[in-house]
Design an enzyme around this catalytic site. Sequence first.
Site, PDB file in Angstrom:
ATOM      1  N   ASP A 317      55.747 -49.137  10.492  1.00  0.00           N
ATOM      2  CA  ASP A 317      56.413 -47.865  10.264  1.00  0.00           C
ATOM      3  C   ASP A 317      55.345 -46.777  10.304  1.00  0.00           C
ATOM      4  OD1 ASP A 317      55.040 -48.187   7.930  1.00  0.00           O
ATOM      5  OD2 ASP A 317      56.774 -48.070   6.610  1.00  0.00           O
ATOM      6  N   ASP A 319      54.055 -43.185   8.348  1.00  0.00           N
ATOM      7  CA  ASP A 319      54.167 -42.319   7.171  1.00  0.00           C
ATOM      8  C   ASP A 319      53.554 -40.952   7.456  1.00  0.00           C
ATOM      9  OD1 ASP A 319      55.233 -44.480   5.768  1.00  0.00           O
ATOM     10  OD2 ASP A 319      53.255 -45.152   5.104  1.00  0.00           O
ATOM     11  N   ASP A 404      58.628 -42.538   7.441  1.00  0.00           N
ATOM     12  CA  ASP A 404      58.732 -42.066   6.057  1.00  0.00           C
ATOM     13  C   ASP A 404      58.083 -40.696   5.937  1.00  0.00           C
ATOM     14  OD1 ASP A 404      59.897 -44.486   5.502  1.00  0.00           O
ATOM     15  OD2 ASP A 404      58.106 -45.390   4.639  1.00  0.00           O
TER      16      ASP A 404
END
Length: 480
Positions: A317, A319, A404
């Site tokens: 992912d 961030d 995120d």
Amino acid sequence: MDKIKASGVISHRKRQKGLHSPKLSCSYEIKFTKFVIFIMQRKMGITRRMFLTELARRKGFRVENELSDSVTHIVAENNSYLEVLEWLKGQAVGDSSRFELLDISWFTACMEAGRPVDSEMKYRLREQCQSPLNTPESEVPSCIARKVSQYSCQRKTTLNNYNKKFTDAFEIMAENYEFKENEIFCLEFLRAASLLKYLPFPVTRMKDIQGLPCIGDQVRDVIEQFTSVFGVGVKTSEKWYRMGLRTVEELKADKTLKLSKMQKAGFLYYEDLVSCVSKAEADAVTLIVKNTVSTFLPDALVTITGGFRRGKKMGHDIDFLITNPGPREDDELLHKGLLLYCDIIESTFVEEQLPSRKVDAMDNFQKCFTILKLYQPGIDNSSYNTSKKSDMAEIKDWKAIRVDLVITPFEQYAYALLGWTGSREFGRDLRRYASHERKMILDNHGLYDRRKRIFLKAGSEEEIFAHLGLDYVEPWERNA
């Protein structure tokens, strides 16, 4: 039903060879006549061998005390394929191909099912790969896993736990099974946790655990659910397991499951989310996020954090830390985007409650867990399922990526950047150093000097290191 009586006196010579258990005197019905099991005592110990033998016999399995021509399945624990062959050679066995050579995980699966399970490839002891240098990059983790020592005292395990989410969960499950007095599953999860702590890479897919010993069905199923579905944690995974659900396909097919919004998104974009995110994709997402944020907040600072800021080429992912040096206009920023999925967590920061000795890994900033649609023109679509293409108006030319977003006040930006950059172990030791050596409290919001009873301001990471009396460590040198 046939019966077997496990009894008799063992000669001193055979006892030393480790072919037998001590004297037993019980009779059990044999339910599965085609399976004759021999449990190797090597690296297991006589007491555990006795326990496993008794358990299997109670469940209707035929277990031989000594290796004979009638044996069909040899079960070994903490022994490699070559070690078992060497042991068989010492027993004057010329042809080992007549036996199924199986890891203890097969035995555990049989005990759980109460019947013999198929001796699939995942249970069989096999030859180890010779060298990762001649192995395709995608197969290297599995190759390394098969070379890992199967005995904990032969491994040098450091603090670099790349699989903490698994090991923490497994240790909790082990405690649960210990409370229920289920020794087999308790040990299964404890041994799996110990082994995963040693691995020099994070387990991100089922292929990564191929060839690992001490990975039974329960452990394997939990890993599959953890590495598969966005929004699924320890409790949910264990609950689904107790319901008898073992695969992602079974989860998708069960219409009785009440899924959260996050879990529904995890299933919808499953294939994309289980794949790795490349540095090029991270760069493309960075450009999108910066351009979008600048539309609403022209002066805002947007910084990629996590592994990519530490120089990693791949991740799962992305961030971002976002702050605005001007007036507090960033509170509504997360409510303005266009995303495939988003879950906004509002800020819980209360200045009056500082300093806090409790460090929350998720801190108190406003944050948004999202799935972003990244267009990839010109990509090869051959990897996508053709049945899915028929349901789409056009060929899929995009990829779903987890992103995120964290919103932080400008005055706390340096501390938030330090915390969200990681690594987790580096941050943990930095906080421990601040507490033990400097009598300070460090978290993602600030640094409090307990002696002076003041908060120390910092406009950059360099200033934080200076407050702590440490030499500055570049982000790419923090992969502890």
